[in-house]
Design a protein around this motif. Structure first.
Motif, PDB file in Angstrom:
ATOM      1  N   VAL A  38      13.067  -6.630  -4.552  1.00  0.00           N
ATOM      2  CA  VAL A  38      11.773  -5.981  -4.781  1.00  0.00           C
ATOM      3  C   VAL A  38      11.144  -5.572  -3.453  1.00  0.00           C
ATOM      4  CG1 VAL A  38       9.413  -6.309  -5.644  1.00  0.00           C
ATOM      5  CG2 VAL A  38      11.370  -7.067  -7.012  1.00  0.00           C
ATOM      6  N   ARG A  39      11.203  -6.445  -2.480  1.00  0.00           N
ATOM      7  CA  ARG A  39      10.651  -6.108  -1.154  1.00  0.00           C
ATOM      8  C   ARG A  39      11.313  -4.838  -0.608  1.00  0.00           C
ATOM      9  NH1 ARG A  39      11.488 -10.883   1.504  1.00  0.00           N
ATOM     10  NH2 ARG A  39       9.703 -11.668   0.364  1.00  0.00           N
ATOM     11  N   GLY A  40      12.633  -4.757  -0.724  1.00  0.00           N
ATOM     12  CA  GLY A  40      13.348  -3.572  -0.259  1.00  0.00           C
ATOM     13  C   GLY A  40      12.978  -2.323  -1.048  1.00  0.00           C
ATOM     14  N   MET A  41      12.846  -2.475  -2.355  1.00  0.00           N
ATOM     15  CA  MET A  41      12.475  -1.327  -3.187  1.00  0.00           C
ATOM     16  C   MET A  41      11.084  -0.811  -2.821  1.00  0.00           C
ATOM     17  SD  MET A  41      13.944  -2.539  -6.890  1.00  0.00           S
ATOM     18  CE  MET A  41      14.397  -1.021  -7.709  1.00  0.00           C
ATOM     19  N   LEU A  42      10.162  -1.721  -2.549  1.00  0.00           N
ATOM     20  CA  LEU A  42       8.812  -1.298  -2.177  1.00  0.00           C
ATOM     21  C   LEU A  42       8.801  -0.593  -0.827  1.00  0.00           C
ATOM     22  CD1 LEU A  42       6.673  -4.306  -3.462  1.00  0.00           C
ATOM     23  CD2 LEU A  42       6.835  -2.004  -4.445  1.00  0.00           C
ATOM     24  N   LYS A  43       9.563  -1.084   0.122  1.00  0.00           N
ATOM     25  CA  LYS A  43       9.649  -0.424   1.438  1.00  0.00           C
ATOM     26  C   LYS A  43      10.240   0.974   1.301  1.00  0.00           C
ATOM     27  CE  LYS A  43       9.980  -4.516   4.321  1.00  0.00           C
ATOM     28  NZ  LYS A  43       9.085  -4.462   5.430  1.00  0.00           N
ATOM     29  N   PRO A  63       0.841  -1.192   0.000  1.00  0.00           N
ATOM     30  CA  PRO A  63       0.000   0.000   0.000  1.00  0.00           C
ATOM     31  C   PRO A  63       0.881   1.250   0.000  1.00  0.00           C
ATOM     32  CG  PRO A  63       0.155  -0.889   2.211  1.00  0.00           C
ATOM     33  CD  PRO A  63       0.903  -1.831   1.311  1.00  0.00           C
ATOM     34  N   LEU A  64       0.453   2.265  -0.712  1.00  0.00           N
ATOM     35  CA  LEU A  64       1.152   3.544  -0.725  1.00  0.00           C
ATOM     36  C   LEU A  64       0.248   4.596  -0.090  1.00  0.00           C
ATOM     37  CD1 LEU A  64       2.604   3.443  -4.365  1.00  0.00           C
ATOM     38  CD2 LEU A  64       3.699   2.704  -2.234  1.00  0.00           C
ATOM     39  N   CYS A  65       0.823   5.687   0.372  1.00  0.00           N
ATOM     40  CA  CYS A  65       0.023   6.717   1.036  1.00  0.00           C
ATOM     41  C   CYS A  65      -0.736   7.587   0.038  1.00  0.00           C
ATOM     42  CB  CYS A  65       0.900   7.573   1.950  1.00  0.00           C
ATOM     43  SG  CYS A  65       2.166   8.505   1.077  1.00  0.00           S
ATOM     44  N   ARG A  66      -0.382   7.469  -1.238  1.00  0.00           N
ATOM     45  CA  ARG A  66      -1.085   8.218  -2.285  1.00  0.00           C
ATOM     46  C   ARG A  66      -0.904   7.518  -3.620  1.00  0.00           C
ATOM     47  NH1 ARG A  66       2.923  11.586  -4.927  1.00  0.00           N
ATOM     48  NH2 ARG A  66       4.783  11.713  -3.618  1.00  0.00           N
ATOM     49  N   GLU A  67      -1.739   7.890  -4.553  1.00  0.00           N
ATOM     50  CA  GLU A  67      -1.654   7.306  -5.882  1.00  0.00           C
ATOM     51  C   GLU A  67      -0.495   7.930  -6.662  1.00  0.00           C
ATOM     52  OE1 GLU A  67      -5.255   6.962  -8.191  1.00  0.00           O
ATOM     53  OE2 GLU A  67      -6.452   6.780  -6.356  1.00  0.00           O
ATOM     54  N   GLY A 117      -5.296   2.011  -7.622  1.00  0.00           N
ATOM     55  CA  GLY A 117      -5.451   3.101  -6.669  1.00  0.00           C
ATOM     56  C   GLY A 117      -4.108   3.353  -6.012  1.00  0.00           C
ATOM     57  N   PRO A 118      -4.089   3.465  -4.675  1.00  0.00           N
ATOM     58  CA  PRO A 118      -2.819   3.705  -3.996  1.00  0.00           C
ATOM     59  C   PRO A 118      -2.069   2.418  -3.625  1.00  0.00           C
ATOM     60  CG  PRO A 118      -4.593   3.908  -2.440  1.00  0.00           C
ATOM     61  CD  PRO A 118      -5.232   3.607  -3.783  1.00  0.00           C
ATOM     62  N   GLN A 119      -2.327   1.355  -4.353  1.00  0.00           N
ATOM     63  CA  GLN A 119      -1.635   0.088  -4.099  1.00  0.00           C
ATOM     64  C   GLN A 119      -0.782  -0.262  -5.311  1.00  0.00           C
ATOM     65  OE1 GLN A 119      -3.381  -3.323  -1.938  1.00  0.00           O
ATOM     66  NE2 GLN A 119      -3.414  -4.280  -3.958  1.00  0.00           N
ATOM     67  N   ILE A 120       0.473  -0.622  -5.055  1.00  0.00           N
ATOM     68  CA  ILE A 120       1.393  -0.991  -6.133  1.00  0.00           C
ATOM     69  C   ILE A 120       1.678  -2.488  -6.077  1.00  0.00           C
ATOM     70  CG2 ILE A 120       3.413  -0.444  -4.697  1.00  0.00           C
ATOM     71  CD1 ILE A 120       4.858   0.378  -7.311  1.00  0.00           C
TER      72      ILE A 120
END
Length: 161
Positions: A148-153, A27-31, A117-120
């Protein structure tokens, strides 16, 4: 071939026909657009990633695989199919997904950055063509999940900060 998977993610072939398949979602805090997410994820790569690409290139060139060098960190404002983002070929881009591929005689790789939405989601699919491709994917398959996990964090942190 590009196959529409779940939501707006794309993969190389139906999952049972793939040699490697990984989906990671955050989840991201914004789109954001998929291209903006790509830019943010590669603008300052994880410290060990340059070393990992260096090792990959040194070993792979011995088997006739071209060196890829890693991520340049350069932000791109616009892409179209046929353009390159570092070593990847852009095969598809719209407001919901960015499809990147690298194909050679050993394997075909597709990475799809998709937004809901705000999910990548980062969906990676691979088809292997020979023994070297299988040997290559043993360490890369494990490392890829961590990378990938690190990049998403890191992306989550950048967008929150």
């Amino acid at each position: 071939m590009i196959i529409l998977a779940e939501s707006n993610a794309r993969i190389l072939a139906p999952v049972p026909e793939l040699d490697y398949f990984d989906v990671q979602t955050a989840p991201l805090c914004r789109e954001v657009t998929p291209l903006a997410a790509w830019n943010a994820m590669v603008e300052d790569p994880q410290p060990f990633l340059a070393w990992a690409f260096w090792v990959r290139d040194r070993v792979s060139v011995l088997f006739g695989v071209k060196a890829i060098g890693g991520f340049s960190g350069e932000a791109v404002q616009e892409v179209s199919p046929g353009d390159r983002l570092d070593f990847f070929l852009v095969e598809h881009v719209d407001d919901e997904s960015l499809v990147l591929t690298e194909r050679d005689r050993h394997l075909d790789v597709m990475t799809c950055i998709s937004m809901d939405g705000p999910q990548i989601s980062v969906t990676s699919s691979v088809r292997v063509h020979n023994r070297f491709g299988h040997a290559y994917m043993l360490p890369v398959g494990i490392a890829h999940r961590w990378i990938v996990r690190g990049m998403l964090k890191r992306l989550q942190g950048k967008l929150a900060g």
